[in-house]
Design a protein around this motif. Structure first.
Motif, PDB file in Angstrom:
ATOM      1  N   GLY A  62       0.796  -1.186   0.001  1.00 56.78           N
ATOM      2  CA  GLY A  62       0.103  -0.040  -0.140  1.00 56.78           C
ATOM      3  C   GLY A  62       0.889   1.115   0.028  1.00 56.78           C
ATOM      4  N   LYS A  63       0.195   2.257  -0.391  1.00 52.29           N
ATOM      5  CA  LYS A  63       1.081   3.636  -0.386  1.00 52.29           C
ATOM      6  C   LYS A  63       1.526   3.868   1.048  1.00 52.29           C
ATOM      7  N   ALA A  64       2.923   4.354   1.290  1.00 55.01           N
ATOM      8  CA  ALA A  64       3.597   4.632   2.290  1.00 55.01           C
ATOM      9  C   ALA A  64       3.034   6.004   2.630  1.00 55.01           C
ATOM     10  N   GLU A  65       2.760   6.226   3.941  1.00 56.36           N
ATOM     11  CA  GLU A  65       2.062   7.460   4.409  1.00 56.36           C
ATOM     12  C   GLU A  65       3.284   8.717   4.546  1.00 56.36           C
ATOM     13  N   GLU A  66       4.519   8.156   4.579  1.00 55.01           N
ATOM     14  CA  GLU A  66       5.289   9.290   4.746  1.00 55.01           C
ATOM     15  C   GLU A  66       5.606   9.881   3.060  1.00 55.01           C
ATOM     16  N   THR A  67       5.072   9.557   2.352  1.00 50.38           N
ATOM     17  CA  THR A  67       5.198  10.026   0.919  1.00 50.38           C
ATOM     18  C   THR A  67       4.515  11.372   0.714  1.00 50.38           C
ATOM     19  N   PHE A  68       5.628  12.419   0.150  1.00 46.68           N
ATOM     20  CA  PHE A  68       4.992  13.725   0.065  1.00 46.68           C
ATOM     21  C   PHE A  68       4.779  13.954  -1.298  1.00 46.68           C
ATOM     22  N   GLY A  69       4.052  14.798  -1.670  1.00 41.57           N
ATOM     23  CA  GLY A  69       3.489  15.186  -2.989  1.00 41.57           C
ATOM     24  C   GLY A  69       2.325  14.389  -3.589  1.00 41.57           C
ATOM     25  N   SER A  70       2.025  14.215  -4.640  1.00 40.43           N
ATOM     26  CA  SER A  70       0.709  13.559  -5.235  1.00 40.43           C
ATOM     27  C   SER A  70       0.790  12.306  -4.799  1.00 40.43           C
ATOM     28  N   ILE A  71      -0.623  11.693  -4.942  1.00 40.83           N
ATOM     29  CA  ILE A  71      -0.990  10.313  -4.838  1.00 40.83           C
ATOM     30  C   ILE A  71      -1.112   9.596  -6.086  1.00 40.83           C
ATOM     31  N   GLU A  72      -0.092   8.935  -6.390  1.00 40.72           N
ATOM     32  CA  GLU A  72      -0.187   8.214  -7.980  1.00 40.72           C
ATOM     33  C   GLU A  72      -0.021   6.929  -7.706  1.00 40.72           C
ATOM     34  N   ASN A  73      -0.820   5.998  -8.633  1.00 40.50           N
ATOM     35  CA  ASN A  73      -0.505   4.686  -8.667  1.00 40.50           C
ATOM     36  C   ASN A  73       0.564   4.164  -9.244  1.00 40.50           C
ATOM     37  N   ALA A  74       1.076   2.929  -9.367  1.00 35.38           N
ATOM     38  CA  ALA A  74       2.311   2.430  -9.729  1.00 35.38           C
ATOM     39  C   ALA A  74       2.006   1.251 -10.531  1.00 35.38           C
ATOM     40  N   LYS A  75       2.772   0.792 -11.620  1.00 30.42           N
ATOM     41  CA  LYS A  75       3.221  -0.457 -12.022  1.00 30.42           C
ATOM     42  C   LYS A  75       3.996  -1.159 -11.398  1.00 30.42           C
ATOM     43  N   MET A  76       3.815  -2.359 -10.863  1.00 29.66           N
ATOM     44  CA  MET A  76       4.601  -3.412 -10.455  1.00 29.66           C
ATOM     45  C   MET A  76       4.964  -4.459 -11.301  1.00 29.66           C
ATOM     46  N   LYS A  77       6.307  -4.688 -11.605  1.00 26.83           N
ATOM     47  CA  LYS A  77       6.590  -5.852 -12.566  1.00 26.83           C
ATOM     48  C   LYS A  77       7.421  -6.635 -11.713  1.00 26.83           C
ATOM     49  N   ILE A  78       7.293  -7.898 -11.693  1.00 25.27           N
ATOM     50  CA  ILE A  78       7.978  -9.070 -11.083  1.00 25.27           C
ATOM     51  C   ILE A  78       8.807  -9.633 -12.023  1.00 25.27           C
ATOM     52  N   TYR A  79      10.029  -9.705 -11.701  1.00 23.75           N
ATOM     53  CA  TYR A  79      11.258 -10.332 -12.512  1.00 23.75           C
ATOM     54  C   TYR A  79      11.653 -11.553 -11.824  1.00 23.75           C
ATOM     55  N   LEU A  80      11.654 -12.628 -12.332  1.00 26.07           N
ATOM     56  CA  LEU A  80      12.528 -13.747 -11.891  1.00 26.07           C
ATOM     57  C   LEU A  80      13.540 -14.312 -12.709  1.00 26.07           C
ATOM     58  N   ASP A  81      14.717 -14.306 -12.055  1.00 30.94           N
ATOM     59  CA  ASP A  81      15.943 -14.557 -12.710  1.00 30.94           C
ATOM     60  C   ASP A  81      16.093 -13.686 -13.974  1.00 30.94           C
ATOM     61  N   GLY A  82      15.826 -12.366 -13.973  1.00 28.23           N
ATOM     62  CA  GLY A  82      15.761 -11.429 -15.163  1.00 28.23           C
ATOM     63  C   GLY A  82      14.749 -11.620 -15.977  1.00 28.23           C
ATOM     64  N   GLU A  83      13.623 -12.336 -16.092  1.00 23.59           N
ATOM     65  CA  GLU A  83      12.773 -12.527 -16.912  1.00 23.59           C
ATOM     66  C   GLU A  83      11.280 -12.064 -16.201  1.00 23.59           C
ATOM     67  N   MET A  84      10.604 -10.914 -17.107  1.00 24.64           N
ATOM     68  CA  MET A  84       9.309 -10.433 -16.428  1.00 24.64           C
ATOM     69  C   MET A  84       8.538 -11.663 -16.305  1.00 24.64           C
ATOM     70  N   SER A  85       7.819 -12.097 -15.191  1.00 27.38           N
ATOM     71  CA  SER A  85       6.865 -12.872 -14.889  1.00 27.38           C
ATOM     72  C   SER A  85       5.158 -12.455 -14.743  1.00 27.38           C
ATOM     73  N   GLU A  86       5.346 -11.418 -14.036  1.00 28.57           N
ATOM     74  CA  GLU A  86       3.905 -10.744 -13.830  1.00 28.57           C
ATOM     75  C   GLU A  86       3.833  -9.262 -14.197  1.00 28.57           C
ATOM     76  N   GLN A  87       2.995  -8.520 -14.251  1.00 30.96           N
ATOM     77  CA  GLN A  87       2.713  -7.074 -14.090  1.00 30.96           C
ATOM     78  C   GLN A  87       1.402  -6.839 -13.352  1.00 30.96           C
ATOM     79  N   HIS A  88       1.371  -6.061 -12.454  1.00 34.67           N
ATOM     80  CA  HIS A  88      -0.049  -5.400 -11.792  1.00 34.67           C
ATOM     81  C   HIS A  88       0.184  -3.995 -11.752  1.00 34.67           C
ATOM     82  N   ASP A  89      -1.051  -3.208 -11.678  1.00 30.97           N
ATOM     83  CA  ASP A  89      -1.475  -2.073 -11.312  1.00 30.97           C
ATOM     84  C   ASP A  89      -1.511  -2.133  -9.801  1.00 30.97           C
ATOM     85  N   VAL A  90      -0.843  -1.108  -9.180  1.00 34.40           N
ATOM     86  CA  VAL A  90      -0.776  -1.007  -7.494  1.00 34.40           C
ATOM     87  C   VAL A  90      -1.553   0.405  -7.512  1.00 34.40           C
TER      88      VAL A  90
END
Length: 129
Positions: A62-90
């Motif tokens: 979840g978004k860390a509360e000490e974050t300053f500035g705007s509230i922005e979603n992120a793209k999370m990419k999961i790499y296993l041994d250098g190969e992308m295995s999954e992507q999620h919108d956070v």
């Protein structure tokens, strides 16, 4: 199933070592924070040596509360041994989201966040053998 709970320490910038982080009004002392990714074209990331020991990792994010500035979603990419295995919108507006990621006895895990000026806290981290 053999499970290992938590990472034991909070991984943050050197000047923030030993400080807990907060997500959705709750304070955490174990886990890690991936900070703002919008200023780095490759994103911000956490890199983990799993040493081929685990079949799955699960965590809440979840978004860390000490974050300053705007509230922005992120793209999370999961790499296993250098190969992308999954992507999620956070979402920065949802208190937390639980993920279960099969790592299939891989050597290295890389969690990358892109396209956000917000920082995100990862907690309730469990590695399953």
């Amino acid at each position: 199933t053999d499970r290992s709970r938590g990472l034991g320490v909070v991984y943050k910038r050197q000047d923030q070592q030993n400080e807990p982080f907060s997500v959705a009004g709750n304070e955490y002392e174990s886990g890690f924070v991936i900070e703002s990714s919008s200023y780095n074209k490759d994103g911000s990331y956490g890199l983990f040596n799993l040493d081929n020991k685990y079949s799955k990792i699960e965590f809440d994010v979840g978004k860390a509360e000490e974050t300053f500035g705007s509230i922005e979603n992120a793209k999370m990419k999961i790499y296993l041994d250098g190969e992308m295995s999954e992507q999620h919108d956070v979402s920065a507006e949802i208190a937390s989201t639980h993920y279960e990621i099969p790592v299939n006895k891989t050597k290295t895990l890389k969690i990358v966040l892109n396209d956000s000026r917000s920082s995100f806290g990862f907690y309730n981290v469990i590695f399953t053998k």
